[in-house]
Design an enzyme around this catalytic site. Sequence first.
Site, mmCIF file in Angstrom:
data_model
loop_
_atom_site.group_PDB
_atom_site.id
_atom_site.type_symbol
_atom_site.label_atom_id
_atom_site.label_comp_id
_atom_site.label_asym_id
_atom_site.label_seq_id
_atom_site.Cartn_x
_atom_site.Cartn_y
_atom_site.Cartn_z
ATOM 1 C CB THR A 250 -4.920 50.934 -40.848
ATOM 2 O OG1 THR A 250 -5.081 51.762 -41.983
ATOM 3 C CG2 THR A 250 -5.304 49.660 -40.976
ATOM 4 C CE LYS B 275 -6.020 51.041 -45.250
ATOM 5 N NZ LYS B 275 -5.588 52.069 -44.389
#
Length: 303
Positions: A95, A171
């Site tokens: 991420t 995300k």
Amino acid sequence: MQDIAFIGLGSMGRPMALNLLKAGFAVRGYDLNPAALDALRAVGGTGAASAAGACKGAETVLLMVVDAAQAETVLFAEGALAATAPDATVCLLATCPPGRVRALAARVAETGRRFVDCPVSGGVVGAQAGSLTMMAAAPRAHFDAIRPVLQAMGSRTLHVGEQPGQGATVKTVNQLLCGVHIAVAAEALSLAERIGVDAAAALEIMTGTAAASWMLKDRGPRMLQADPEVTSAIDIFVKDLGIVLEAGAESRAALPLTALAYQLFNATSGCGLGRADDSQVIRAFRALNGTDRAEAPHTGEEP
């Protein structure tokens, strides 16, 4: 059998690499922790002494690292990218901020290699079960080529866009919702505790009403435990919600709820609970309400 270089064998990376081995891929891995390399070797993988060693001649490189800065260090400063095959595909699973992903993708593309922006969701539990959600952004042909690798690690493999950064953006939005949901669930349960309502009874009621959410059902019971198993740490949401706020600043988007949730996770981390399960953000509310020591369970780490 396709050879895969896997960089980052932490709590999520290790089971992801194991699932690749189960699917028949040959995995050569690298991690700073020697124990992680030993664990990979024990299940049939190959441990390398360096990132460049793991990537030597590799056609596919999977990066499950901490952040974009670590990805840049591994690929360029440590020579991993130069060690790969000339037409290799680099897949970033971590991420990271969308802007940093775009910049990283551009540097990889300059060398003639392909880049797939593919953050994952599902945490340690999903990594172990092979049920992660994979959010891939890349030209369709590149996505189709790497899809079998991604499917070995996840039960949902989605093509979310053609451009690098689009996976990271999806995300980012996902983490916004996750972090805020956890924080508001903690607020609700801490209110029940403060008033004197049995929190377990309140949780049972709320999970069967319109107030329910996946996070309430999953994290709520752990909020009431004294020392829950860590499946996702407080500091992960300090990092991820920081990424959300960074994306908001870049796009001039108002994110007041994210900002508040970030402060709650950050304050909990500041009390020495950064490595505790993220459900323990409820400790921030208990501290504000004056119920932390007197009435609420704790992990054994005093603020």
